[in-house]
Write a protein that holds these residues in place. Structure first.
Motif, PDB file in Angstrom:
ATOM      1  N   LEU A   1     -12.604 101.023 -27.226  1.00 36.19           N
ATOM      2  CA  LEU A   1     -12.815 100.613 -28.583  1.00 36.19           C
ATOM      3  C   LEU A   1     -11.501 100.042 -29.108  1.00 36.19           C
ATOM      4  N   ASP A   2     -10.400 100.617 -28.793  1.00 34.90           N
ATOM      5  CA  ASP A   2      -9.018 100.244 -28.855  1.00 34.90           C
ATOM      6  C   ASP A   2      -9.017  98.928 -28.284  1.00 34.90           C
ATOM      7  N   GLU A   3      -9.325  98.395 -27.239  1.00 36.01           N
ATOM      8  CA  GLU A   3      -9.087  97.247 -26.699  1.00 36.01           C
ATOM      9  C   GLU A   3     -10.076  96.115 -27.434  1.00 36.01           C
ATOM     10  N   TYR A   4     -11.269  96.662 -27.692  1.00 33.57           N
ATOM     11  CA  TYR A   4     -12.144  95.670 -28.372  1.00 33.57           C
ATOM     12  C   TYR A   4     -11.407  95.317 -29.612  1.00 33.57           C
ATOM     13  N   ILE A   5     -10.811  96.187 -30.331  1.00 32.74           N
ATOM     14  CA  ILE A   5     -10.047  96.188 -31.707  1.00 32.74           C
ATOM     15  C   ILE A   5      -9.110  95.065 -31.659  1.00 32.74           C
ATOM     16  N   ARG A   6      -8.239  95.319 -30.363  1.00 27.83           N
ATOM     17  CA  ARG A   6      -6.944  94.438 -30.262  1.00 27.83           C
ATOM     18  C   ARG A   6      -7.629  93.086 -29.996  1.00 27.83           C
ATOM     19  N   GLU A   7      -8.268  93.109 -29.186  1.00 24.40           N
ATOM     20  CA  GLU A   7      -8.807  91.641 -28.680  1.00 24.40           C
ATOM     21  C   GLU A   7      -9.335  90.841 -29.886  1.00 24.40           C
ATOM     22  N   ARG A   8      -9.806  91.414 -31.071  1.00 20.52           N
ATOM     23  CA  ARG A   8     -10.134  90.773 -32.120  1.00 20.52           C
ATOM     24  C   ARG A   8      -9.081  90.462 -33.103  1.00 20.52           C
ATOM     25  N   MET A   9      -8.023  91.088 -33.109  1.00 17.70           N
ATOM     26  CA  MET A   9      -7.212  90.758 -33.919  1.00 17.70           C
ATOM     27  C   MET A   9      -6.414  89.531 -33.959  1.00 17.70           C
ATOM     28  N   TYR A  10      -5.853  88.777 -34.870  1.00 17.27           N
ATOM     29  CA  TYR A  10      -5.422  87.530 -35.108  1.00 17.27           C
ATOM     30  C   TYR A  10      -3.973  87.733 -34.514  1.00 17.27           C
ATOM     31  N   ASP A  11      -3.524  87.031 -33.629  1.00 18.62           N
ATOM     32  CA  ASP A  11      -2.132  87.009 -33.133  1.00 18.62           C
ATOM     33  C   ASP A  11      -1.684  85.719 -33.072  1.00 18.62           C
ATOM     34  N   PRO A  12      -0.630  85.759 -33.957  1.00 19.45           N
ATOM     35  CA  PRO A  12      -0.101  84.253 -34.360  1.00 19.45           C
ATOM     36  C   PRO A  12       0.513  83.617 -33.176  1.00 19.45           C
ATOM     37  N   LYS A  13       1.100  84.357 -32.004  1.00 23.25           N
ATOM     38  CA  LYS A  13       1.684  83.902 -31.036  1.00 23.25           C
ATOM     39  C   LYS A  13       0.591  83.350 -30.158  1.00 23.25           C
ATOM     40  N   LEU A  14      -0.455  84.080 -29.879  1.00 25.66           N
ATOM     41  CA  LEU A  14      -1.552  83.592 -28.894  1.00 25.66           C
ATOM     42  C   LEU A  14      -2.263  82.377 -29.832  1.00 25.66           C
ATOM     43  N   GLU A  15      -2.350  82.404 -31.100  1.00 27.75           N
ATOM     44  CA  GLU A  15      -3.032  81.583 -31.887  1.00 27.75           C
ATOM     45  C   GLU A  15      -2.408  80.275 -31.753  1.00 27.75           C
ATOM     46  N   LYS A  16      -1.115  80.228 -31.770  1.00 23.68           N
ATOM     47  CA  LYS A  16      -0.338  78.865 -31.586  1.00 23.68           C
ATOM     48  C   LYS A  16      -0.582  78.267 -30.263  1.00 23.68           C
ATOM     49  N   LEU A  17      -0.382  79.117 -29.265  1.00 24.21           N
ATOM     50  CA  LEU A  17      -0.860  78.836 -27.796  1.00 24.21           C
ATOM     51  C   LEU A  17      -1.949  78.050 -27.847  1.00 24.21           C
ATOM     52  N   LEU A  18      -3.182  78.744 -28.261  1.00 18.50           N
ATOM     53  CA  LEU A  18      -4.282  78.123 -28.329  1.00 18.50           C
ATOM     54  C   LEU A  18      -4.531  76.913 -29.085  1.00 18.50           C
ATOM     55  N   VAL A  19      -3.978  76.726 -30.192  1.00 20.63           N
ATOM     56  CA  VAL A  19      -3.792  75.620 -31.115  1.00 20.63           C
ATOM     57  C   VAL A  19      -3.266  74.381 -30.053  1.00 20.63           C
ATOM     58  N   GLU A  20      -2.065  74.820 -29.537  1.00 17.76           N
ATOM     59  CA  GLU A  20      -1.353  73.789 -28.721  1.00 17.76           C
ATOM     60  C   GLU A  20      -2.356  73.453 -27.512  1.00 17.76           C
ATOM     61  N   GLU A  21      -2.973  74.057 -26.959  1.00 17.45           N
ATOM     62  CA  GLU A  21      -3.747  74.027 -25.721  1.00 17.45           C
ATOM     63  C   GLU A  21      -5.004  73.344 -25.999  1.00 17.45           C
ATOM     64  N   GLU A  22      -5.453  73.422 -27.140  1.00 20.36           N
ATOM     65  CA  GLU A  22      -6.755  72.666 -27.872  1.00 20.36           C
ATOM     66  C   GLU A  22      -6.305  71.235 -28.140  1.00 20.36           C
ATOM     67  N   LEU A  23      -4.990  71.138 -28.947  1.00 19.44           N
ATOM     68  CA  LEU A  23      -4.426  69.688 -29.019  1.00 19.44           C
ATOM     69  C   LEU A  23      -4.430  69.137 -27.962  1.00 19.44           C
ATOM     70  N   LEU A  24      -3.639  69.714 -26.678  1.00 16.40           N
ATOM     71  CA  LEU A  24      -3.457  69.026 -25.432  1.00 16.40           C
ATOM     72  C   LEU A  24      -4.876  68.753 -24.892  1.00 16.40           C
ATOM     73  N   HIS A  25      -5.906  69.500 -24.956  1.00 15.08           N
ATOM     74  CA  HIS A  25      -7.063  69.257 -24.211  1.00 15.08           C
ATOM     75  C   HIS A  25      -7.566  67.985 -24.894  1.00 15.08           C
ATOM     76  N   LEU A  26      -7.703  67.804 -26.236  1.00 15.58           N
ATOM     77  CA  LEU A  26      -8.017  66.678 -27.045  1.00 15.58           C
ATOM     78  C   LEU A  26      -7.325  65.406 -26.771  1.00 15.58           C
ATOM     79  N   VAL A  27      -6.124  65.562 -26.611  1.00 13.96           N
ATOM     80  CA  VAL A  27      -5.166  64.511 -26.360  1.00 13.96           C
ATOM     81  C   VAL A  27      -5.774  63.994 -24.842  1.00 13.96           C
ATOM     82  N   LYS A  28      -5.883  64.918 -23.907  1.00 13.98           N
ATOM     83  CA  LYS A  28      -6.356  64.512 -22.625  1.00 13.98           C
ATOM     84  C   LYS A  28      -7.727  63.775 -22.465  1.00 13.98           C
ATOM     85  N   SER A  29      -8.676  64.373 -23.455  1.00 11.13           N
ATOM     86  CA  SER A  29      -9.962  63.638 -23.437  1.00 11.13           C
ATOM     87  C   SER A  29      -9.969  62.399 -24.455  1.00 11.13           C
ATOM     88  N   MET A  30      -9.083  62.182 -25.058  1.00 11.53           N
ATOM     89  CA  MET A  30      -8.911  61.083 -25.837  1.00 11.53           C
ATOM     90  C   MET A  30      -8.488  60.039 -24.748  1.00 11.53           C
TER      91      MET A  30
END
Ligand SMILES: NC(=O)C1=CN([C@@H]2O[C@H](COP(=O)(O)OP(=O)(O)OC[C@H]3O[C@@H](n4cnc5c(N)ncnc54)[C@H](O)[C@@H]3O)[C@@H](O)[C@H]2O)C=CC1
Ligand SMILES: CC(=O)C(=O)O
Ligand SMILES: [Mg+2]
Length: 621
Positions: free
Chosen positions: A585-614
């Protein structure tokens, strides 16, 4: 335990549990497998994010209208060159591609150059508005240093000056004149995925009185802590301020005041307004958690809504829980049995009564009858000791603790009440700065080996005493916690008994368990789990509360307790969580918490993915 790992997915789009955004390249394997729906972000997942992602995929220019763009600044100096070109911001920011460390260094330097706490508050407000992930990462990594600037004490001054320092909208205002139309006004909030709101009418902001709509700083600050401390996504939070008039005449006459200039509406009018608001909020965002904050008399609303909506009152229940959490540890240290405790409370309002009731419950679990437990409390308000025969009509919430054993004696001053009761515990929830005088503190140390001294009023100016005074006049024997932070004294660190230790976890646990109500068991569990969340080192130092720097871990523990209690009360609707062990349950909770560091990485990755697809599309063209 199902493995909660991200994996590449062939299909598009799916949702990130941590971010709630449509992510072309990730899915959450265990969620699909176990049929567990999105928790912290579940509402957002079904509310139109996917079509937006498709729009973005097709039209690069629309990227500013996506949630990616909402949550990450297009002008973030950490964007790599390809991303800048994709966003068409290339050349619009300085050329260097910066690391978080460099960005943080600049932010902290800028902050240190700001001359006053209000200047720092404004800088941080601006940072949040322009680069939300950077703001939250900075906050999460400097929580002890920055919390006083976005929360108590600075937020108190910010609310007092709100009319002068206002620069941008940050939440929603509902006015009494909107009555009958709240449903449609609420539709104007641009986010579909709101999971929690903090609502105030500004009528009792900290210990500063009625500040009308200038109280908006409180919902904004509390919800920033929800994100920083419990990982609720920033876009899933709704700061809400009700403009029900104000009893503050000075404000009503202030040309810069931005609320209505009517006197505060009647209790009946307020109730009708709240009835409509509760229904409208829940209709737009089913399952929304509604936290009442800083209302002058919040008891009637809590009684009216607690069994019908997913709501709680932070000042009564959150404060009750946080103080009980610290108190449990204090009792372990003093060794005084429940039956021998005598508690004097200066302040018999929402917080005072909330805390006293919570401790009554603890004493009953320690073996006292309810009557024995209730009799351990002497409440003092602006008229003196609260007694049955005082001659005034007591407010309903005071009657439970009103004394009938005073032999007709009415005691006015706190010093005299201390002499009369000879307390083991002195709590301050009175809004009266300095009320715990040197004489009273000295007397407490004469009466007890380890007096419990909790001056809990906020902000610092209203605190019943400082940490330094408490230590000085009790010869460093007291067990201390205050509502607002105080500096160390002779190598000793004060505890901060502030509901910020529990409300984030209460909200998070309620959201994740999809509880229909916030039960008393859930509140009590938050206190118990908070009391267990100290490390051996923290215990060894004699602390009553854990290090605030560990608040995200603490919130996980508190949220677990809240979820377990929701399950025990059968108000949970995320039934799959019942099968998880505590570790899972602790792991479940942690996994669902917004983490600005990870979020930033995901945003960057998503943007790079979009760059590539474009690039792929352009190549074909
Ligand atoms: N540490 C924490 O987490 C929290 C602290 N608080 C603080 O507690 C304080 C009180 O909040 P509420 O109970 O909601 O306010 P309230 O307005 O409901 O109650 C204030 C109480 O203080 C009493 N009081 C006022 N002047 C007094 C005087 N001269 N002598 C004795 N008693 C006096 C009033 O009669 C009333 O009983 C505020 O400063 C607030 O910031 C509130 C919630 C949480
Ligand atoms: C901390 C808080 O909720 C208050 O002072 O009202
Ligand atoms: Mg409050």
């Amino acid at each position: 335990m199902p493995k909660l790992a991200f994996r590449r997915a062939p299909s598009y789009p799916t949702f990130s549990t941590r971010t709630g955004r449509a992510l072309p390249s990730y899915t959450h394997s265990s969620m699909a497998r176990d049929g567990i729906t999105n928790g912290v972000n579940g509402v957002g997942a079904s509310n139109g994010v996917a079509p937006m992602a498709n729009v973005r995929h097709a039209h690069t220019h629309h990227v500013r209208h996506t949630r990616v763009a909402d949550l990450s600044s297009d002008f973030d100096t950490s964007h790599p060159t390809e991303v800048r070109k994709y966003l068409r911001t290339y050349g619009l920011t300085p050329p260097a591609v910066e690391s978080f460390q460099t960005q943080a260094e600049r932010c902290l330097k800028l902050l240190s150059l700001k001359p006053t706490p209000i200047d720092k508050f404004q800088y941080l407000t601006h940072l949040k508005a322009t680069n939300v992930h950077l703001f939250y990462r900075l906050l999460a990594e400097n929580i002890k240093e920055l919390t006083p600037l976005i929360y108590t004490p600075t937020v108190g001054e910010a609310c007092q000056k709100w009319s002068e320092i206002y620069t941008q909208p940050e939440g929603m205002y509902l006015s009494f004149d909107d009555k009958g139309h709240l449903h449609s006004v609420i539709q104007n909030w641009p986010k579909h995925n709101v999971e929690i709101t903090v609502v105030t009418d500004g009528s009792r902001i900290l210990g500063l009185g009625d500040l009308g709509i200038n109280g908006m700083g409180i919902p904004v600050g509390k919800l920033s802590l929800y994100t920083a401390c419990a990982g609720i996504r920033p876009d899933a939070t709704l700061p809400l301020t009700l403009d029900l008039g104000t009893s503050n005449e000075q404000l009503r006459n202030d040309p810069l005041y931005m609320g209505s200039r009517r006197p505060k509406v009647s209790a009946q009018e307020e109730q009708e307004f709240l009835d409509e608001m509760m229904a409208a909020l829940t209709e737009r965002w089913p399952g929304i958690v509604i936290q009442f904050e800083d209302f002058k008399n919040p008891f009637p609303a809590l009684e009216r809504y607690r069994d019908h909506y997913t709501c709680f009152n932070d000042d009564i229940q959150g404060t009750g829980a946080v103080i009980l959490g610290g108190f449990i540890n204090a009792v372990k240290r003093t060794g005084v049995a429940a039956k021998d405790q005598r508690a004097v409370f200066l302040g018999a309002g929402s917080a005072g009564v909330g805390v006293a009731k919570q401790i009554v419950e603890f004493f009953m679990r320690e073996g006292l009858t309810e009557d024995q437990a209730r009799k351990c409390f002497w409440l003092v308000d602006s008229k003196g000791l609260v007694t049955n025969d005082r001659g005034d009509k007591l407010a309903d919430h005071k009657i439970y603790f009103s004394r009938d054993d005073n032999d007709g004696k009415q005691i006015k001053s706190l010093a005299d009440v201390v002499e009369y009761v000879k307390p083991t515990i002195l709590m301050g929830l009175s809004t009266i700065g300095g009320a715990f005088t040197p004489e009273i503190l000295t007397r407490m140390s004469e009466l007890n080996a380890h007096p419990v001294i909790f001056p809990l009023s906020n902000p610092s100016s209203q605190s019943e005493c400082t940490f330094a005074d408490a230590m000085k006049y009790t010869k460093s024997t007291c067990l201390f916690a205050s509502g607002s932070p105080f500096p160390d004294y002779e190598g000793q660190t004060p505890g901060q008994g502030n509901n910020m230790y529990v409300f984030p976890g209460i909200g998070l646990g309620t959201i994740l368990s999809k509880a229909v109500n916030v039960t008393q068991e859930m509140i009590y569990a938050s206190a118990e789990l908070l009391s267990t969340s100290l490390t051996p080192e923290e215990h060894a130092k004699g602390w009553l509360y854990p290090d605030i720097a560990r608040i995200r871990d603490v919130s996980v523990t508190v949220a677990r307790g809240v979820i377990r209690a929701a399950q025990a009360s059968s108000v949970d609707r995320e039934l799959a969580l019942r099968n998880l062990s505590d570790e899972q349950l602790d792991e479940y909770i942690r996994e669902r918490m917004y983490d600005p560091k990870l979020e930033k990485l995901l945003v960057e990755e998503e943007l790079l993915h979009l760059v590539k697809s474009m690039q792929g599309v352009e190549h074909k063209l």
